[in-house]
Write a protein that holds these residues in place. Structure first.
Motif, PDB file in Angstrom:
ATOM      1  N   LYS A 104       0.843  -1.191   0.000  1.00  0.00           N
ATOM      2  CA  LYS A 104       0.000   0.000   0.000  1.00  0.00           C
ATOM      3  C   LYS A 104       0.874   1.236   0.000  1.00  0.00           C
ATOM      4  CE  LYS A 104      -3.753   2.161   2.632  1.00  0.00           C
ATOM      5  NZ  LYS A 104      -4.570   2.092   3.860  1.00  0.00           N
ATOM      6  N   THR A 125       0.514   5.467   0.428  1.00  0.00           N
ATOM      7  CA  THR A 125      -0.390   6.543   0.838  1.00  0.00           C
ATOM      8  C   THR A 125       0.253   7.898   0.593  1.00  0.00           C
ATOM      9  OG1 THR A 125      -1.360   5.146   2.568  1.00  0.00           O
ATOM     10  CG2 THR A 125      -1.712   7.517   2.751  1.00  0.00           C
ATOM     11  N   GLY A 159       0.353   5.235  -5.214  1.00  0.00           N
ATOM     12  CA  GLY A 159      -0.379   6.027  -4.241  1.00  0.00           C
ATOM     13  C   GLY A 159      -1.483   6.795  -4.948  1.00  0.00           C
TER      14      GLY A 159
END
Lengths: 117, 116
Positions: free
Chosen positions: B3, B5, B107
């Motif tokens: 992931k 961000t 992202g």
């Protein structure tokens, strides 16, 4: 070197029709091509990984029957959006990884903007 | 699962200001690559930098600099003396090392607007 082209750059089609988008590596051979989708003002989401001569691997949630991917040669992969609907309108970007290149090297095409009316 | 961000969705600065774009990532891999890409209004992705997880040295390229901190899982990007031409969406991305799984996890992007 390492140029990837996409054709067409823009396409408008009517709901229910199919559209084919081509991704070509112009000056290198690509074992693997990736297809990404980008909604307006959103990030790129991987749709599928395409390896020459074999079936594409689709990401979870991507309908393989709707987004047909063919990687018939080392320089060409195609994405066909079948029975397109307005919600398929998006920016589609491909990238290619060279046979002789490092695994991390991906070269991106300029993208295809699809509008379904 | 991987992931990335980018907490800042939009940043607006006046020309010549410095600006830092934040990127925080999550991965279970011990080795990986991090990238920054620029996407101008034309839509084409422009590669800016690749950093492997072994190398925490900061990098400077002209007005661009990158700060990689493995301890905080961050890979921040600073533009010094911003210019109007820097206006674009910037994406931070992560990929695994090795031949498998070279797909990029992006992202959400930071839209940078540099006003004259």
């Amino acid at each position: 070197g390492a140029v990837v082209s996409q054709h067409p750059s823009r396409v408008i089609c009517k709901s229910g029709t199919s559209v084919k988008i081509e991704c070509r590596s112009l000056d290198f051979q690509a074992t693997t091509m990736f297809w990404y989708r980008q909604f307006p003002k959103k990030s790129l989401m991987l749709m599928a990984t395409s390896n020459e001569g074999s079936k594409a691997t689709y990401e979870q949630g991507v309908e393989k029957d709707k987004f047909l991917i063919n990687h018939a040669s080392l320089t060409l992969s195609t994405l066909t959006v079948t029975s397109a609907h307005p919600e398929d309108s998006s920016f589609y970007i491909c990238s290619a990884r060279a046979i002789s290149g490092a695994p991390y090297e991906q070269y991106f095409g300029p993208g295809t903007r699809l509008t379904v009316t | 699962a991987q992931k990335v961000t980018q907490a800042q969705t939009e940043i607006s600065v006046v020309e010549k200001e410095d600006v830092t774009l934040d990127c925080v990532y999550e991965t279970r891999d011990t080795t990986y690559y991090l990238f920054w890409y620029k996407q101008p209004p034309s839509g084409e992705l422009v590669f800016l930098i690749r950093r492997n997880s072994f190398d925490e040295q900061n990098e400077i390229s002209g007005r661009y600099s990158w700060n990689f901190q493995k301890s905080t899982s961050s890979f921040n990007f600073t533009i010094t003396a911003s210019q109007v031409v820097d206006s674009a969406v910037y994406f931070c991305a992560l990929s695994r090392m090795g031949n498998a799984g070279n797909m990029l996890t992006f992202g959400g992007g930071t839209r940078l607007m540099v006003k004259p």
